[in-house]
Design a protein around this motif. Structure first.
Motif, PDB file in Angstrom:
ATOM      1  N   TYR A 176      37.592  56.610  -9.582  1.00 47.11           N
ATOM      2  CA  TYR A 176      38.905  56.636 -10.225  1.00 47.11           C
ATOM      3  C   TYR A 176      39.201  55.344 -10.993  1.00 47.11           C
ATOM      4  O   TYR A 176      40.203  55.256 -11.662  1.00 47.11           O
ATOM      5  CB  TYR A 176      40.001  56.836  -9.174  1.00 47.11           C
ATOM      6  N   TRP A 177      38.360  54.330 -10.835  1.00 47.38           N
ATOM      7  CA  TRP A 177      38.663  53.021 -11.414  1.00 47.38           C
ATOM      8  C   TRP A 177      38.324  52.972 -12.901  1.00 47.38           C
ATOM      9  O   TRP A 177      37.440  53.675 -13.367  1.00 47.38           O
ATOM     10  CB  TRP A 177      37.845  51.939 -10.718  1.00 47.38           C
ATOM     11  N   ASN A 178      38.994  52.099 -13.604  1.00 49.06           N
ATOM     12  CA  ASN A 178      38.599  51.755 -14.967  1.00 49.06           C
ATOM     13  C   ASN A 178      38.434  50.223 -15.027  1.00 49.06           C
ATOM     14  O   ASN A 178      38.577  49.535 -13.997  1.00 49.06           O
ATOM     15  CB  ASN A 178      39.609  52.297 -15.996  1.00 49.06           C
ATOM     16  N   ALA A 179      38.144  49.710 -16.208  1.00 53.79           N
ATOM     17  CA  ALA A 179      37.876  48.269 -16.312  1.00 53.79           C
ATOM     18  C   ALA A 179      39.097  47.452 -15.892  1.00 53.79           C
ATOM     19  O   ALA A 179      38.979  46.399 -15.251  1.00 53.79           O
ATOM     20  CB  ALA A 179      37.475  47.927 -17.743  1.00 53.79           C
ATOM     21  N   ALA A 180      40.287  47.944 -16.232  1.00 53.74           N
ATOM     22  CA  ALA A 180      41.502  47.205 -15.896  1.00 53.74           C
ATOM     23  C   ALA A 180      41.763  47.206 -14.385  1.00 53.74           C
ATOM     24  O   ALA A 180      42.355  46.260 -13.845  1.00 53.74           O
ATOM     25  CB  ALA A 180      42.697  47.799 -16.644  1.00 53.74           C
ATOM     26  N   THR A 181      41.310  48.270 -13.700  1.00 51.00           N
ATOM     27  CA  THR A 181      41.465  48.309 -12.237  1.00 51.00           C
ATOM     28  C   THR A 181      40.751  47.097 -11.641  1.00 51.00           C
ATOM     29  O   THR A 181      41.301  46.359 -10.813  1.00 51.00           O
ATOM     30  CB  THR A 181      40.850  49.617 -11.668  1.00 51.00           C
ATOM     31  N   LEU A 182      39.507  46.890 -12.096  1.00 45.81           N
ATOM     32  CA  LEU A 182      38.705  45.789 -11.581  1.00 45.81           C
ATOM     33  C   LEU A 182      39.282  44.431 -12.017  1.00 45.81           C
ATOM     34  O   LEU A 182      39.295  43.470 -11.230  1.00 45.81           O
ATOM     35  CB  LEU A 182      37.261  45.951 -12.076  1.00 45.81           C
ATOM     36  N   ALA A 183      39.786  44.379 -13.242  1.00 45.20           N
ATOM     37  CA  ALA A 183      40.394  43.127 -13.718  1.00 45.20           C
ATOM     38  C   ALA A 183      41.593  42.758 -12.839  1.00 45.20           C
ATOM     39  O   ALA A 183      41.813  41.577 -12.522  1.00 45.20           O
ATOM     40  CB  ALA A 183      40.818  43.273 -15.182  1.00 45.20           C
ATOM     41  N   CYS A 184      42.359  43.753 -12.419  1.00 44.35           N
ATOM     42  CA  CYS A 184      43.520  43.485 -11.542  1.00 44.35           C
ATOM     43  C   CYS A 184      43.062  42.951 -10.183  1.00 44.35           C
ATOM     44  O   CYS A 184      43.679  42.046  -9.616  1.00 44.35           O
ATOM     45  CB  CYS A 184      44.345  44.751 -11.332  1.00 44.35           C
ATOM     46  N   LEU A 185      41.974  43.542  -9.674  1.00 48.31           N
ATOM     47  CA  LEU A 185      41.450  43.066  -8.381  1.00 48.31           C
ATOM     48  C   LEU A 185      41.053  41.591  -8.480  1.00 48.31           C
ATOM     49  O   LEU A 185      41.350  40.789  -7.589  1.00 48.31           O
ATOM     50  CB  LEU A 185      40.220  43.891  -7.989  1.00 48.31           C
ATOM     51  N   GLU A 186      40.386  41.236  -9.581  1.00 48.13           N
ATOM     52  CA  GLU A 186      39.983  39.832  -9.769  1.00 48.13           C
ATOM     53  C   GLU A 186      41.205  38.929  -9.856  1.00 48.13           C
ATOM     54  O   GLU A 186      41.242  37.839  -9.304  1.00 48.13           O
ATOM     55  CB  GLU A 186      39.129  39.697 -11.034  1.00 48.13           C
ATOM     56  N   ARG A 187      42.221  39.431 -10.527  1.00 48.78           N
ATOM     57  CA  ARG A 187      43.464  38.647 -10.680  1.00 48.78           C
ATOM     58  C   ARG A 187      44.114  38.402  -9.317  1.00 48.78           C
ATOM     59  O   ARG A 187      44.608  37.312  -9.045  1.00 48.78           O
ATOM     60  CB  ARG A 187      44.406  39.410 -11.624  1.00 48.78           C
ATOM     61  N   VAL A 188      44.091  39.423  -8.475  1.00 49.57           N
ATOM     62  CA  VAL A 188      44.674  39.276  -7.133  1.00 49.57           C
ATOM     63  C   VAL A 188      43.863  38.255  -6.325  1.00 49.57           C
ATOM     64  O   VAL A 188      44.432  37.410  -5.628  1.00 49.57           O
ATOM     65  CB  VAL A 188      44.749  40.640  -6.397  1.00 49.57           C
ATOM     66  N   ARG A 189      42.558  38.313  -6.453  1.00 45.53           N
ATOM     67  CA  ARG A 189      41.706  37.327  -5.759  1.00 45.53           C
ATOM     68  C   ARG A 189      42.063  35.902  -6.197  1.00 45.53           C
ATOM     69  O   ARG A 189      42.141  34.993  -5.371  1.00 45.53           O
ATOM     70  CB  ARG A 189      40.231  37.587  -6.069  1.00 45.53           C
TER      71      ARG A 189
END
Ligand code: DP6
Length: 320
Positions: free
Chosen positions: A248-261
């Motif tokens: 279900y993820w897209n590139a922005a999903t992963l970018a948000c995860l990195e931002r949270v980290r």
């Protein structure tokens, strides 16, 4: 013969993924969620002896494709011999995009349908009925931090802690408003049948539930963050290893995860969770909300950011 109810979506911190009985839509695992406050669905149900079929309008448009599921839910609440209904649904957030609109919709629908028919159903009964339509909907009958447990012959749902006692904030980053490629009900069946990680997922759920329950009661943010992120990534690992894969993820999903980290490394009290869609929901301490909103708004691919507190369960709306 009419009633209106409002319910908020809920965001699972410990996820429901998999069914033990698809006929009765009973979950394979328990789950823990928070019911939101500012996002909601309003359902108006009018039972009318003059109608020969059910009618459904969603956000002002005819919604024939969603009607069979709504009609089945009305049959469950009112019996197959019921009067036909005119159903009007309005949500103030994007539907079918992983923001749990089916949870708020079916929670509001069972409450409105039951009231329209003059029944005096208990919240436990309504939760059981909502769960038949959509497993996560059972949790939206209750407010605050909510646990759904498997009981011998069904489910048992209840509030662990109310939102006023621990007023965390939830910030949702919307990365796409497109309808999801495959619905969660169908996708979890694919996982159950084909994912090599599915049985382990089911086995470990009680442990994650106990950890999260304890963290909520103790208001231990770090402990809740750690188990919720783990449980979310574990669920998505089960999905990714399914055949065909459920992604279900897209590139922005992963970018948000990195931002949270990054935020976490700067000492911000925040953790992510993702459901059956590309949106990222970030649970945070009230004092850190502004930084989280700012960070997610500035992340590539994020279309909009919604923020909410923790709210109450489904309620009837007076005056109808
Ligand atoms: C990933 O409640 O939509 O959001 O019972 O088939 O309608 P059905 O499934 P649904 O599944 C929700 C899955 C989830 C996790 C969760 O909310 O616990």
């Amino acid at each position: 013969m009419r009633a209106t109810a409002r319910a908020q979506p809920n965001i699972a911190l410990i996820k429901y993924w998999g069914k033990r009985d698809s006929q009765r839509n009973l979950p394979a695992v328990g789950s823990i969620s928070v019911t939101l406050d500012e996002l909601y669905t309003t359902m108006r149900v009018e039972l009318d002896g003059a109608l020969d079929h059910d009618e459904l309008r969603v956000n002002g448009s005819d919604a024939r494709s969603m009607l069979p599921r709504v009609s089945r839910c009305l049959d469950t609440v009112l019996g197959a011999e019921r009067l036909r209904a005119r159903v009007t649904s309005t949500s103030n957030f994007p539907i079918a995009a992983g923001l749990a609109s089916s949870a708020s919709s079916f929670a509001a629908l069972v409450a409105a349908a039951s009231a329209a028919s003059g029944r005096n159903s208990t919240v436990e009964e309504l939760a059981g009925l909502a769960g038949r339509a959509s497993g996560s909907a059972a949790r939206s009958l209750y407010g605050g931090f909510v646990e759904l447990r498997n009981a011998a012959d069904g489910i048992a749902v209840g509030t662990i802690l109310d939102g006023d006692t621990w007023p965390l904030r939830i910030v949702a980053a919307v990365t796409s408003k497109a309808p999801k490629p495959v619905g969660s009900g169908e996708a979890m069946e694919v996982s159950r049948r084909t994912s090599p990680f599915y049985s382990r997922w089911v086995e470990e759920q009680e442990m994650d539930l106990a950890t999260a329950r304890d963290a909520i009661v103790m208001r231990d943010f770090g402990k809740l963050a750690s188990v919720a992120e783990h449980n979310c990534l574990k669920m998505h690992s089960v999905m990714w290893a399914s055949r065909p894969p459920v992604v279900y993820w897209n590139a922005a999903t992963l970018a948000c995860l990195e931002r949270v980290r990054e935020l976490q490394s700067e000492g911000v009290g925040a953790f992510f969770t993702i459901d059956a869609g590309p949106q990222v929901k970030v649970v945070c301490l009230p004092g850190d909300e502004a930084r989280v909103i700012d960070a997610l708004s500035g992340t590539d691919g994020v279309e909009s950011v919604l923020a909410s507190g923790i709210g109450a369960g489904a309620t009837l709306v007076n005056g109808d």
